[in-house]
Design an enzyme around this catalytic site. Structure first.
Site, mmCIF file in Angstrom:
data_model
loop_
_atom_site.group_PDB
_atom_site.id
_atom_site.type_symbol
_atom_site.label_atom_id
_atom_site.label_comp_id
_atom_site.label_asym_id
_atom_site.label_seq_id
_atom_site.Cartn_x
_atom_site.Cartn_y
_atom_site.Cartn_z
ATOM 1 N N ASP B 63 0.752 -1.067 -0.036
ATOM 2 C CA ASP B 63 0.077 0.054 -0.021
ATOM 3 C C ASP B 63 1.049 1.171 0.046
ATOM 4 O OD1 ASP B 63 -1.800 2.125 0.543
ATOM 5 O OD2 ASP B 63 -3.027 1.108 2.062
ATOM 6 N N ASN B 90 2.601 4.976 -10.627
ATOM 7 C CA ASN B 90 1.415 5.175 -11.381
ATOM 8 C C ASN B 90 0.231 4.942 -10.183
ATOM 9 O OD1 ASN B 90 -0.494 4.142 -13.535
ATOM 10 N ND2 ASN B 90 -0.618 2.546 -12.108
ATOM 11 N N TYR B 156 -8.384 15.986 -6.507
ATOM 12 C CA TYR B 156 -7.558 15.181 -7.470
ATOM 13 C C TYR B 156 -6.668 15.912 -8.541
ATOM 14 C CZ TYR B 156 -6.553 11.605 -10.965
ATOM 15 O OH TYR B 156 -6.053 10.887 -12.100
#
Lengths: 263, 264
Positions: B63, B90, B156
């Protein structure tokens, strides 16, 4: 080398290809097997060859629309196709914007923005009729990111180039792809005299994160990569070859003035 | 189509975070196809092994938001392979979030996942790469969100805009040994595309608005990563390459076209 190219069978035109960055781009495509035509106001000092593959030269002043059309007609007559156009011709002497004549300002913008647009339009007309389409590369500049005193009109032209390439990419997709390759400070045979000597260029190189100026090979490599159909979806983009760019000048000033006195 | 460009990454060790599906899977497949030793990490293993040209990726659970997990992961990569040449940051993403009503904690979670975690991962990778004679390359997967926000993506998009500047800043600090670039995809067609846009039909209509008349494939992004990680393109460090198919023409043009069509 971790990358290989095969441009065999492709016809590539490099404007301003007789010397400097343009010559380096021509050499890159020659080494990759392409048929390369360079145009310029003057022929190269010696033939441009790589791997036994030699560039053709056709005289052309890119600021003359008639000359552009004549060049394209000649390329088509000789080779029957055009796969890649590299709009490299450009440049400008340092000029004070307050004192330059309107004629000089207009000439700078014509050479660096209008001429490449005209060239691209003529190339697109050919490429749209080809089954494989084509690729147009504009050579931008780090001046897209920032002006420098003495380059106001030049920098405006280059900022325009990046947006022009994006706009043309939108209009001419999907057949014709358009991208910008923007060099930072590049070391060419002329750069030492441009910046005031070898010592000065070495000191400038120290300010660049990569600790060197760019080379014509850096630019040529980027052109070979972005022209590849494998990168088709990057149309409209602008890639900087600036070695990490320019840290702000205040840091150099602070470092210089706080450095311990030399023995 | 005859390939024009081919890469040889044999003997190079490549880590792709979030590499088990979607874009990360495409990036991993590109490096596998180029002969690299690829290690993908994710919270869950890939549904089936990732292979290209007989070359299969290793999976290690991680994680990326957990700094200890990141350190353990990289220690395992070094224990197995002794080096790290390319890191592709990524892992990321976010559900649509209404900025007015989501919790501050949720906002922080989006920014941690999309900006802080890749920074931490890169710092750990740089520490390894600086000690290698050949240095290394770090690629951040950005987003067209760095060029423009969209309703539901404020945090985001801010994180992704931050990624582009982060990559540039790290490129300046870690040059010349470690190169850092961003690859910013536009709209990408992944296995999630129907979920994301509502249906195949809607996704096709969206694709028709893109100049290239299609969404990006994970392979488009993978090809861009192969290009930017190549030492031949070292001087591009700090740059952000959009892989957006020409980008998004403004929506007003679509409105005009649709309404003119309705009138006839």
């Amino acid at each position: 080398m971790s990358v290989r190219f095969d441009y065999a069978g492709q016809v590539v035109v490099v404007t301003g290809g007789s010397s400097g960055i343009g010559r380096g781009i021509a050499l890159g495509f020659l080494g990759a097997g392409a048929k390369v035509i360079v145009c310029d106001r003057n022929p190269p000092l010696e033939p441009i060859s790589a791997g036994g593959n030699t560039a053709e030269f056709i005289v052309c002043d890119v600021c003359e629309l008639d000359a552009i059309n004549a060049l394209m007609a000649e390329v088509m007559q000789r080779h029957g196709r055009l796969d890649v156009l590299v709009n490299n011709a450009g440049g400008g002497p340092p000029v004070k914007a307050a004192k330059a004549s309107p004629g000089l300002h207009e000439t700078i913008i014509r050479l660096n923005l209008i001429a490449p647009l005209n060239f691209a339009q003529a190339a697109n007309a050919i490429m749209q009729k080809q089954e494989q389409g084509g690729m147009i590369i504009f050579i931008g500049s780090i001046c897209v990111l920032r002006p420098a005193p003495g380059t106001a009109a030049y920098s405006a032209s280059k900022a325009g180039i990046a947006m022009l390439a994006w706009g043309l990419a939108q209009e001419w997709a999907p057949k014709v792809r358009v991208m910008t390759v923007s060099p930072g400070l590049i070391h060419t045979p002329q750069s030492d005299s441009h910046y005031g000597g070898k010592e000065v260029t070495a000191a400038i190189a120290e300010t660049i994160p990569m600790k060197r100026m760019g080379t014509v090979e850096d630019i040529s490599m980027a052109c070979l990569m972005v022209a590849a159909p494998e990168m088709a979806y990057a149309t409209g983009s602008n890639i900087y070859l600036h070695g990490g760019g320019e840290p702000p000048v205040f840091q150099s000033v602070v470092a210089r003035m706080t450095r311990p006195a030399q023995k | 189509m005859k390939p024009v460009m081919s890469f040889d990454y044999s003997r190079q060790v490549v880590v792709v975070t979030g590499g088990t599906k979607g874009i990360g899977r495409g990036i991993a497949l590109s490096f596998l196809g180029a002969g690299a030793r690829v290690v993908v990490c994710g919270r869950n293993p890939p549904q089936e092994p990732l292979s290209a040209k007989g070359n299969t990726a290793e999976f290690i659970v991680c994680d990326v938001r957990d700094m200890e997990a990141t350190n353990a992961f990289l220690a395992e990569v070094i224990a197995r392979h002794g080096r790290l040449d390319v890191l592709v940051n990524n892992a990321g993403g976010s559900p649509p979030a209404n900025a007015a009503t989501v919790s501050p904690r949720f906002h922080e979670g989006i920014i941690r996942f999309n900006l802080i975690a890749p920074l931490n991962f890169s710092q750990a990778a740089n520490a390894i790469m600086q000690q290698q004679a050949e240095g290394g390359a770090i690629i951040f997967v950005g987003s067209i969100g760095a060029l423009r926000p969209a309703a539901g993506t404020a945090a985001y998009s801010a994180a992704k805009a931050g990624i582009a500047m982060l990559a540039w800043g790290l490129a300046q600090e870690w040059a010349p040994k470690v190169r850092v670039t961003t690859v910013s995809p536009g709209l990408v067609e992944t296995e999630q595309v129907e979920v994301h846009y509502g249906s195949k039909e809607i996704a096709a209509a969206v694709a028709a608005t893109i100049p290239m008349q299609r969404m990006a494939t994970p392979q488009d992004v993978g090809n861009a990563c192969l290009m930017l990680a190549a030492p031949e393109l070292a001087y591009a460090t700090g740059s952000n390459l959009y892989v957006h198919g020409g980008g998004e023409p403004p929506v007003f043009q679509d409105v005009v076209r649709r309404m003119m069509k309705a009138r006839t």
